[in-house]
Design an enzyme around this catalytic site. Structure first.
Site, PDB file in Angstrom:
ATOM      1  NE  ARG A  48      -2.529  -0.910   3.276  1.00 44.72           N
ATOM      2  CZ  ARG A  48      -1.776  -0.596   4.283  1.00 44.72           C
ATOM      3  NH1 ARG A  48      -2.089   0.970   4.575  1.00 44.72           N
ATOM      4  NH2 ARG A  48      -1.471  -1.248   5.505  1.00 44.72           N
TER       5      ARG A  48
ATOM      6  CE1 TYR B 220       2.135  -7.406  -3.826  1.00 44.44           C
ATOM      7  CE2 TYR B 220       0.987  -6.800  -2.180  1.00 44.44           C
ATOM      8  CZ  TYR B 220       1.699  -7.406  -2.748  1.00 44.44           C
ATOM      9  OH  TYR B 220       2.368  -8.563  -1.859  1.00 44.44           O
TER      10      TYR B 220
ATOM     11  CE  LYS C 235      -6.786  -3.173   4.243  1.00 42.51           C
ATOM     12  NZ  LYS C 235      -6.890  -3.814   6.515  1.00 42.51           N
TER      13      LYS C 235
ATOM     14  CG  HIS D  24      -7.320  -2.766  10.444  1.00 40.23           C
ATOM     15  ND1 HIS D  24      -5.849  -2.630  10.359  1.00 40.23           N
ATOM     16  CD2 HIS D  24      -7.124  -3.898   9.205  1.00 40.23           C
ATOM     17  CE1 HIS D  24      -4.779  -3.517   9.197  1.00 40.23           C
ATOM     18  NE2 HIS D  24      -6.155  -3.994   8.812  1.00 40.23           N
TER      19      HIS D  24
ATOM     20  CB  SER E 192      -0.910  -3.260   8.146  1.00 42.74           C
ATOM     21  OG  SER E 192      -2.102  -2.863   7.842  1.00 42.74           O
TER      22      SER E 192
ATOM     23  CB  CYS F  54       0.641  -6.247  13.850  1.00 40.72           C
ATOM     24  SG  CYS F  54       2.054  -4.791  13.631  1.00 40.72           S
TER      25      CYS F  54
ATOM     26  CG  ASP G 227      -7.185  -7.257   6.449  1.00 38.83           C
ATOM     27  OD1 ASP G 227      -6.174  -6.796   7.504  1.00 38.83           O
ATOM     28  OD2 ASP G 227      -7.816  -6.334   5.733  1.00 38.83           O
TER      29      ASP G 227
ATOM     30  NE  ARG H 290       0.407  -8.595   2.167  1.00 38.95           N
ATOM     31  CZ  ARG H 290      -0.594  -8.125   3.875  1.00 38.95           C
ATOM     32  NH1 ARG H 290      -1.752  -8.936   3.833  1.00 38.95           N
ATOM     33  NH2 ARG H 290      -0.334  -7.162   4.618  1.00 38.95           N
TER      34      ARG H 290
HETATM   35  P1  GTP Z   1      -3.107  -7.630   7.273  1.00 34.81           P
HETATM   36  O1  GTP Z   1      -3.102  -8.567   6.758  1.00 34.81           O
HETATM   37  O2  GTP Z   1      -1.315  -6.682   6.788  1.00 34.81           O
HETATM   38  O3  GTP Z   1      -3.473  -6.543   8.134  1.00 34.81           O
HETATM   39  O4  GTP Z   1      -2.158  -8.302   8.832  1.00 34.81           O
HETATM   40  P2  GTP Z   1      -1.910  -8.957  10.005  1.00 34.81           P
HETATM   41  O5  GTP Z   1      -2.126  -8.558  11.213  1.00 34.81           O
HETATM   42  O6  GTP Z   1      -3.449 -10.343   9.445  1.00 34.81           O
HETATM   43  O7  GTP Z   1      -1.032  -9.594   9.903  1.00 34.81           O
HETATM   44  P3  GTP Z   1      -0.244 -11.324  10.133  1.00 34.81           P
HETATM   45  O8  GTP Z   1      -1.340 -12.215  11.549  1.00 34.81           O
HETATM   46  O9  GTP Z   1      -0.746 -12.139   8.985  1.00 34.81           O
HETATM   47  O10 GTP Z   1       0.832 -11.654  10.801  1.00 34.81           O
HETATM   48  C1  GTP Z   1       2.397 -10.484  10.560  1.00 34.81           C
HETATM   49  C2  GTP Z   1       3.596 -11.580  11.128  1.00 34.81           C
HETATM   50  O11 GTP Z   1       3.327 -11.368  12.552  1.00 34.81           O
HETATM   51  C3  GTP Z   1       3.716 -12.779   9.801  1.00 34.81           C
HETATM   52  O12 GTP Z   1       4.920 -13.259   9.703  1.00 34.81           O
HETATM   53  C4  GTP Z   1       3.145 -13.656  11.747  1.00 34.81           C
HETATM   54  O13 GTP Z   1       4.387 -14.816  11.322  1.00 34.81           O
HETATM   55  C5  GTP Z   1       4.401 -12.407  12.402  1.00 34.81           C
HETATM   56  N1  GTP Z   1       3.257 -12.803  13.641  1.00 34.81           N
HETATM   57  C6  GTP Z   1       1.805 -12.436  13.897  1.00 34.81           C
HETATM   58  N2  GTP Z   1       1.289 -13.874  15.005  1.00 34.81           N
HETATM   59  C7  GTP Z   1       3.162 -13.472  15.856  1.00 34.81           C
HETATM   60  C8  GTP Z   1       3.146 -13.795  17.387  1.00 34.81           C
HETATM   61  O14 GTP Z   1       1.826 -13.798  18.407  1.00 34.81           O
HETATM   62  N3  GTP Z   1       4.262 -13.749  17.481  1.00 34.81           N
HETATM   63  C9  GTP Z   1       5.821 -13.519  17.070  1.00 34.81           C
HETATM   64  N4  GTP Z   1       6.243 -13.289  17.224  1.00 34.81           N
HETATM   65  N5  GTP Z   1       5.210 -12.758  15.739  1.00 34.81           N
HETATM   66  C10 GTP Z   1       3.803 -13.340  15.107  1.00 34.81           C
HETATM   67  C1  SPV Z   2      -3.031  -4.322   5.263  1.00 32.40           C
HETATM   68  O1  SPV Z   2      -1.710  -3.588   4.981  1.00 32.40           O
HETATM   69  O2  SPV Z   2      -3.682  -4.436   6.260  1.00 32.40           O
HETATM   70  C2  SPV Z   2      -3.448  -5.345   4.622  1.00 32.40           C
HETATM   71  C3  SPV Z   2      -3.440  -5.522   3.313  1.00 32.40           C
HETATM   72  O3  SPV Z   2      -4.423  -6.026   4.880  1.00 32.40           O
HETATM   73  S1  SPV Z   2      -3.137  -5.394   2.080  1.00 32.40           S
HETATM   74  O4  SPV Z   2      -5.056  -5.011   1.350  1.00 32.40           O
HETATM   75  O5  SPV Z   2      -2.527  -4.576   0.822  1.00 32.40           O
HETATM   76  O6  SPV Z   2      -3.832  -3.421   3.062  1.00 32.40           O
HETATM   77 MN    MN Z   3      -4.804  -5.726   7.077  1.00 31.01          MN
END
Ligand code: GTP
Ligand code: SPV
Ligand code: MN
Length: 608
Positions: free
Chosen positions: A83, A222, A231, A251, A273, A275, A298, A390
């Site tokens: 983004r 993307y 979003k 979110h 994002s 996290c 999400d 992704r």
């Molecule tokens: P968006 O799709 O961008 O909104 O992200 P999201 O909040 O769904 O994040 P996601 O669960 O995909 O995690 C992002 C990164 O954080 C990945 O590389 C995970 O492996 C890492 N991660 C997730 N949960 C944990 C955790 O409990 N501990 C640690 N150390 N890393 C974590």
């Molecule tokens: C984020 O960045 O929080 C996402 C990926 O979930 S995107 O759809 O590219 O914004």
């Molecule tokens: Mn997101």
């Protein structure tokens, strides 16, 4: 009728398409001048056709069906990988309605800027008309939209991420409010010009017109820049609709949790994002008797139900999940979900025709083709997959998908969690004293930057409610709206408990103090035992903490020192946080609700 229209080889307009849609599609086609217009019906045959076309054009590589059936790899242009927040605009009539955290532009000026960009921008391409429903088809909580796009990749992605096609189009009637979303990759083709696998433009505009519920996106293909249902609609435009109509677009992931006594809870959690939302949404409990199921990963739309309770739906139908870090150890449910029927973008390609990324397995394969199409070995010294690579996959493929994930009334939310990525200060878990304190916790989320958007990785930034890049109006008004939703719930029903978590606290040696992932079930246990009235908590300056020994660490290899550090509240650091918060609040020029600034005063008083 223009010459372009006469020579166009359009697919027929579907019978029953509402004239408001047909008229708008005609207007956009007259502006952007595509070679042809295709109305998407959402059928499997159509999806296969799109995929085949993209394999032929080089946009997609078909993966080895023995390893990853019906799956594809897309490599984006290296300048189009995440983004672009600096190119994302909220064009409300008044600047103060966008607020200091958004890039505002005057709507008339922005329309004048966009017009020449979109003029003829689809030349040489097909314009896909993509009608979609956010939320279950026909649910009273759902909203409809139509995206036109000159990217078959985006059309196919919309087919996975939303309820897309004829059924959604049929729901648009005389009185329907539907969101208009125009998307062009901004790379018109001259006659005979050879296309590139990932057309895009260096000029990028991701623009939102909240008052007219319109989205215009130019130059990127993307993720959130281009899959406009996500979003742009379900957060930025929907948050404005929600403000006007008395609900919330957030979110947030949604999970269903069953405890050993069989009581069912639903939890919504906002993390910035990359996290941990997808990971928490698919968590496999490591403690006996607790079960977590997935409703969404999400986005959540939440509102007061007729029963006076806060209810939520997941408006999406798929996951656009972060690949790196997803492995059989960390997130086996995601690994099972992506067995096939998946589009992978910017991951690495194995010699056996399957995919790989950092964290999928401990040991990297000896040879790969990296996300940019170059040879790669473990000695290359650079990641094989882009950090924001992704997977795009249907939610129904998730083995932990909950039986109520498409409940048209939404699920009852018992607890709300706010989290961020904080190496210091923020404890593993804190409970808010009440809704107002919870709103303060949400308003003061800060988090280290990730690869999900442009910017310096690891830099601490404010991300209130994990909505900094996604709120379609003034952030301070968003907090006021949360307060009013809470007050409304309090009048007639139950107010969900609010918690703050931080899986990412680090020790002085730089290692994560908490194992995270499945072990986060232990934190869920504490929170939901609180909701169930089973455990006491102790007050601290920043909120309610578990009593010593209350967090279940049975069977976990964690030292007492690490545990103590995970919950340490350092008064001096928190005074500094309070000062930074005061400065942040000042940027809203008096618009921060009094109930929120009161929480800051309370924090300072408790810190002494
Ligand atoms: P968006 O799709 O961008 O909104 O992200 P999201 O909040 O769904 O994040 P996601 O669960 O995909 O995690 C992002 C990164 O954080 C990945 O590389 C995970 O492996 C890492 N991660 C997730 N949960 C944990 C955790 O409990 N501990 C640690 N150390 N890393 C974590
Ligand atoms: C984020 O960045 O929080 C996402 C990926 O979930 S995107 O759809 O590219 O914004
Ligand atoms: Mn997101």
């Amino acid at each position: 009728m223009s010459i372009a229209e006469v020579t166009r080889t359009d697919s027929p307009v579907p019978e029953g398409a509402h004239p408001s849609v047909v008229e708008w599609v005609d207007q956009i086609a007259a502006l952007t001048l595509p070679d042809d217009v295709v109305w998407c019906d959402g059928s499997m045959a159509e999806w296969d056709g799109l995929a085949n076309r993209m394999v032929e054009s080089g946009t997609l590589t078909r993966l080895n069906p023995e390893h990853r059936p019906y799956s594809f790899l897309a490599r984006s242009d290296p300048h189009d990988v995440a983004r672009v927040e600096s190119r994302t605009f909220i064009c409300s009539e008044k600047q103060e309605d966008a607020g200091p955290t958004n890039n505002w532009h005057d709507p008339r000026e922005m329309r004048a800027t966009l017009r020449p960009l979109f003029e003829g921008s689809m030349r040489g391409r097909t314009m896909y008309v993509v009608p979609f429903s956010m939320g279950p088809l026909g649910s009273p909580l759902s909203k409809l939209g139509v995206q036109v796009t000159d990217s078959p990749y985006v059309a196919a992605s919309m087919g996975v991420m939303t309820r897309m096609g004829a059924a959604a189009l049929a729901l648009i009637g005389d009185t329907t409010t539907w969101v208009r979303a125009v998307h062009s990759v901004g790379a018109p083709l001259s006659p005979g010009e050879q296309d590139v696998p990932w057309p895009s433009s260096d000029t990028k505009y991701i623009t939102h017109f909240p008052e007219t519920r319109e989205i215009w996106s130019f130059g990127s293909a993307y993720g959130g820049n281009a899959i406009l249902a996500k979003k742009a609609f379900a957060l930025r435009i929907a948050s404005v609709m929600a403000r006007d109509e008395g609900w919330l677009a957030e979110h947030m992931l949604i999970i269903k949790v069953t405890n050993p006594r069989g009581r069912v809870f639903h939890v919504a959690a906002a993390f910035p994002s990359a996290c941990g939302k997808t990971n928490l949404a698919m968590l496999q409990s490591t403690i006996p008797g607790w079960k977590v199921e997935t409703v969404g990963d999400d986005i959540a739309w939440l509102g007061r139900g007729d029963d006076g309770r806060l209810r939520a739906i997941n408006p999406e139908a798929g996951f656009f999940g972060v690949a790196p870090g997803t492995g059989w150890q960390s997130n086996p449910t995601a690994m099972e979900t992506i067995w096939g029927n998946t589009i992978f973008t910017n991951v690495a390609l194995r010699d056996d025709g399957d995919v790989w990324w950092e964290g999928m397995s401990d040991k990297a394969p000896a040879h790969l083709v990296d996300w940019q199409g170059n040879d790669w070995t473990p000695a290359s010294g650079r990641p094989a997959a882009h950090p924001n690579s992704r997977f795009t996959v249907a939610a129904r493929q998730c083995p932990s998908i909950s039986d109520d994930w498409e409940d048209p009334q939404g699920v009852v939310i018992d607890a709300i969690i706010f989290g961020g990525r904080r190496a210091t200060n923020v404890p593993l878990v804190v409970e808010a004293r009440d809704w107002e304190h919870g709103v303060y916790l949400g308003a003061t989320i800060s988090s280290e930057r990730t690869a999900a958007a442009e910017g310096t990785l690891g830099e601490l930034r404010r991300d209130p409610f994990a909505m900094m890049p996604f709120v379609g109006y003034n952030m301070a008004d968003h907090w006021a709206h949360w307060l009013s939703v809470g007050a409304d719930l309090r009048k007639t029903g139950t107010v969900p408990r609010i918690f703050q978590v931080n899986w990412f606290r680090k020790g002085a040696d730089g290692r994560f103090l908490w194992p995270g992932f499945g072990e986060n079930s232990r934190v869920l246990e504490w929170m939901l035992e609180r909701v169930d009235g089973q455990v006491a908590a102790k007050d601290s300056p920043i909120g309610l903490l578990p009593h010593d020994g209350a967090l279940n660490v049975e069977g976990l290899d964690i030292t007492d020192d690490d545990l103590a550090e995970l919950f340490a509240v350092d008064a001096e650091s928190w005074r500094a946080e309070a000062d930074a918060t005061e400065q942040f609040f000042a940027t809203f020029e008096g618009r921060v609700p009094a109930a929120v600034t009161k929480q800051l005063d309370l924090l300072r008083a408790k810190l002494g």
